[in-house]
Write a protein that holds these residues in place. Structure first.
Motif, PDB file in Angstrom:
ATOM      1  N   THR A 112      -6.325  11.228   7.731  1.00 21.64           N
ATOM      2  CA  THR A 112      -4.931  11.542   7.386  1.00 21.64           C
ATOM      3  C   THR A 112      -4.891  11.982   5.933  1.00 21.64           C
ATOM      4  N   SER A 129       1.481   8.288   1.732  1.00 24.11           N
ATOM      5  CA  SER A 129       0.861   7.021   2.164  1.00 24.11           C
ATOM      6  C   SER A 129       1.305   6.628   3.569  1.00 24.11           C
ATOM      7  N   ILE A 130       0.348   6.105   4.338  1.00 26.52           N
ATOM      8  CA  ILE A 130       0.676   5.640   5.691  1.00 26.52           C
ATOM      9  C   ILE A 130       1.712   4.509   5.587  1.00 26.52           C
ATOM     10  N   ALA A 153      -4.224  -7.118  -4.761  1.00 31.07           N
ATOM     11  CA  ALA A 153      -4.631  -7.761  -3.501  1.00 31.07           C
ATOM     12  C   ALA A 153      -5.919  -8.566  -3.619  1.00 31.07           C
ATOM     13  N   LYS A 177     -14.777  -1.480   6.059  1.00 33.63           N
ATOM     14  CA  LYS A 177     -13.970  -1.406   7.293  1.00 33.63           C
ATOM     15  C   LYS A 177     -14.565  -2.295   8.390  1.00 33.63           C
ATOM     16  N   THR A 214      -3.947  11.762   2.650  1.00 36.21           N
ATOM     17  CA  THR A 214      -3.279  10.844   1.705  1.00 36.21           C
ATOM     18  C   THR A 214      -4.164  10.763   0.469  1.00 36.21           C
ATOM     19  N   GLY A 219       0.749  -1.263   0.000  1.00 40.67           N
ATOM     20  CA  GLY A 219       0.000   0.000   0.000  1.00 40.67           C
ATOM     21  C   GLY A 219       0.775   1.306   0.000  1.00 40.67           C
ATOM     22  N   ASN A 275       2.429  -3.452  -4.218  1.00 42.89           N
ATOM     23  CA  ASN A 275       1.258  -2.633  -4.542  1.00 42.89           C
ATOM     24  C   ASN A 275       0.622  -3.199  -5.806  1.00 42.89           C
TER      25      ASN A 275
HETATM   26  P1  NAI Z   1      -3.065   5.544  -0.048  1.00 39.13           P
HETATM   27  O1  NAI Z   1      -3.925   5.955  -1.187  1.00 39.13           O
HETATM   28  O2  NAI Z   1      -1.694   6.075  -0.017  1.00 39.13           O
HETATM   29  O3  NAI Z   1      -3.030   3.944   0.073  1.00 39.13           O
HETATM   30  C1  NAI Z   1      -4.032   3.079  -0.406  1.00 39.13           C
HETATM   31  C2  NAI Z   1      -3.300   1.997  -1.179  1.00 39.13           C
HETATM   32  O4  NAI Z   1      -4.168   0.946  -1.614  1.00 39.13           O
HETATM   33  C3  NAI Z   1      -2.601   2.541  -2.436  1.00 39.13           C
HETATM   34  O5  NAI Z   1      -1.217   2.279  -2.351  1.00 39.13           O
HETATM   35  C4  NAI Z   1      -3.244   1.757  -3.543  1.00 39.13           C
HETATM   36  O6  NAI Z   1      -2.397   1.555  -4.668  1.00 39.13           O
HETATM   37  C5  NAI Z   1      -3.583   0.466  -2.816  1.00 39.13           C
HETATM   38  N1  NAI Z   1      -4.517  -0.367  -3.573  1.00 39.13           N
HETATM   39  C6  NAI Z   1      -5.706  -0.002  -4.130  1.00 39.13           C
HETATM   40  N2  NAI Z   1      -6.230  -1.040  -4.806  1.00 39.13           N
HETATM   41  C7  NAI Z   1      -5.375  -2.091  -4.669  1.00 39.13           C
HETATM   42  C8  NAI Z   1      -5.366  -3.431  -5.124  1.00 39.13           C
HETATM   43  N3  NAI Z   1      -6.354  -3.920  -5.867  1.00 39.13           N
HETATM   44  N4  NAI Z   1      -4.308  -4.223  -4.789  1.00 39.13           N
HETATM   45  C9  NAI Z   1      -3.282  -3.755  -4.036  1.00 39.13           C
HETATM   46  N5  NAI Z   1      -3.248  -2.477  -3.565  1.00 39.13           N
HETATM   47  C10 NAI Z   1      -4.269  -1.667  -3.885  1.00 39.13           C
HETATM   48  O7  NAI Z   1      -3.870   6.006   1.259  1.00 39.13           O
HETATM   49  P2  NAI Z   1      -3.699   5.673   2.817  1.00 39.13           P
HETATM   50  O8  NAI Z   1      -4.515   6.685   3.510  1.00 39.13           O
HETATM   51  O9  NAI Z   1      -2.271   5.528   3.153  1.00 39.13           O
HETATM   52  O10 NAI Z   1      -4.476   4.288   2.955  1.00 39.13           O
HETATM   53  C11 NAI Z   1      -3.943   3.144   3.567  1.00 39.13           C
HETATM   54  C12 NAI Z   1      -4.979   2.473   4.447  1.00 39.13           C
HETATM   55  O11 NAI Z   1      -5.268   3.319   5.557  1.00 39.13           O
HETATM   56  C13 NAI Z   1      -6.319   2.195   3.752  1.00 39.13           C
HETATM   57  O12 NAI Z   1      -6.821   0.949   4.197  1.00 39.13           O
HETATM   58  C14 NAI Z   1      -7.178   3.327   4.289  1.00 39.13           C
HETATM   59  O13 NAI Z   1      -8.558   3.030   4.227  1.00 39.13           O
HETATM   60  C15 NAI Z   1      -6.664   3.385   5.719  1.00 39.13           C
HETATM   61  N6  NAI Z   1      -7.039   4.602   6.455  1.00 39.13           N
HETATM   62  C16 NAI Z   1      -6.801   5.824   5.919  1.00 39.13           C
HETATM   63  C17 NAI Z   1      -7.203   6.962   6.596  1.00 39.13           C
HETATM   64  C18 NAI Z   1      -7.008   8.311   5.983  1.00 39.13           C
HETATM   65  O14 NAI Z   1      -7.681   9.264   6.412  1.00 39.13           O
HETATM   66  N7  NAI Z   1      -6.115   8.468   5.026  1.00 39.13           N
HETATM   67  C19 NAI Z   1      -7.868   6.895   7.910  1.00 39.13           C
HETATM   68  C20 NAI Z   1      -8.008   5.553   8.414  1.00 39.13           C
HETATM   69  C21 NAI Z   1      -7.622   4.453   7.693  1.00 39.13           C
END
Ligand code: NAI
Length: 277
Positions: free
Chosen positions: A197, A21-22, A67, A167, A199, A15, A41
């Motif tokens: 966050t 990204s987190i 994934a 979720k 992102t 991810g 990814n």
């Molecule tokens: P991000 O957009 O940087 O990361 C999401 C990732 O999911 C991306 O790297 C994307 O390429 C990947 N992804 C999407 N479809 C995919 C697939 N089919 N196969 C493999 N990878 C795939 O954003 P972030 O915020 O870092 O998200 C990471 C996690 O944190 C997610 O589960 C998000 O729901 C969760 N989260 C985020 C919050 C926020 O406010 N940003 C708050 C709480 C949880």
């Protein structure tokens, strides 16, 4: 400051899309704490290229995997074990995407194909990653698996639509597989429920700025940043949290325990006063 918390540990980090990204922050911290790991990814995300920069920084190999594909996940484990020289000690699931949110579909007008896609990418993939690990016997005893969640799993947040359901499912899978993996291999499974966050996935949610500001006003410690989240997740990968499993752990500056805060009340009172003038 580094503590060597992950010295000698091998992991898989999914991810990391760009430096917001987190997962990106978690990778940098894991490296700092002495881990070796692979980065993964979706093949589509790879084309954007930013992950290569992270891979260089972390001396990590990139293994593309959608994934939702069990075949890709099998390849991810097999190659990771090969590259890292042994079974895996930690796995990060940091994956989320909702086509309905991307296309601004309200909860009363969901496209069900997209809905299933949201669930498959954002929740079922967590199960697939664990079931595949079990079948390949890819994890070491006392390994740690972490997924990232959001409080919309427990409470309704307007605009979070089908991601809220994803979720809730993700957190349930952490309990289901946490039980199974605990009995099988002393492996622990948890979700971290993170503050809003900034992102790519985060800011894609309609009204994100309002979510963010509201949570900031409500939380006594303010919103937890991606860097804070990385620190917390590292503790969950480390041996310091060996008996923590099947939990949804709020990492949100206190947000989840507050009814109404002074800061929010003041803001509403000010708005009220301005209206009356
Ligand atoms: P991000 O957009 O940087 O990361 C999401 C990732 O999911 C991306 O790297 C994307 O390429 C990947 N992804 C999407 N479809 C995919 C697939 N089919 N196969 C493999 N990878 C795939 O954003 P972030 O915020 O870092 O998200 C990471 C996690 O944190 C997610 O589960 C998000 O729901 C969760 N989260 C985020 C919050 C926020 O406010 N940003 C708050 C709480 C949880």
């Amino acid at each position: 400051m580094a503590y060597g918390l992950l010295k000698g540990k091998r992991g898989i980090i999914t991810g990391a899309l760009d430096e917001k990204s987190i997962a990106w922050k978690i990778a940098l911290k894991a490296k700092e704490e002495g881990a070796t790991f692979t980065l993964s990814n979706a093949p589509l995300a790879m084309r954007m290229g930013a992950i290569k920069q992270l891979a260089e920084q972390c001396e990590a190999e990139i293994i593309p995997a959608d994934a939702t594909s069990v075949e890709d996940i099998e390849n991810l484990y097999t190659k990771s074990i090969d590259v890292l020289g042994g079974k895996i000690d930690f796995v990060l699931h940091s994956i989320g995407m909702s086509p309905n949110i991307r296309k601004n579909r309200p909860y009363g007008d969901m496209n069900y194909e997209w809905y299933q896609k949201s669930l498959d990418i954002s929740a079922l993939s967590f199960h697939k990653m664990m079931q595949t690990a079990e079948k390949l016997d890819a994890l070491n005893e006392w390994a740690s698996v972490v997924g990232l969640s959001y409080i919309a799993a427990q409470r309704t947040f307007a605009f979070y639509t089908d991601m809220a359901d994803a979720k809730a499912m993700l957190e349930s899978i952490a309990r289901g597989y946490g039980y199974r993996f605990g009995k099988l291999k002393n492996v622990r499974v948890n979700t971290v429920s993170q503050s809003p966050t900034v992102t790519t996935a985060g800011s894609g949610i309609g009204g994100f700025d309002v979510f963010y500001e509201y949570a900031q006003l409500m939380s006594p410690l303010g919103n937890a940043t991606a860097d804070d989240c990385a620190n917390y997740v590292i503790t969950l990968f480390s041996d310091l949290t060996r008996m923590v499993t099947m939990q949804n752990l709020f990492h949100d500056g206190g947000f989840s325990s507050v009814g109404v805060s002074e800061d929010l009340a003041m803001k509403l009172m000010q708005a009220h006063q301005q209206e009356q003038q």
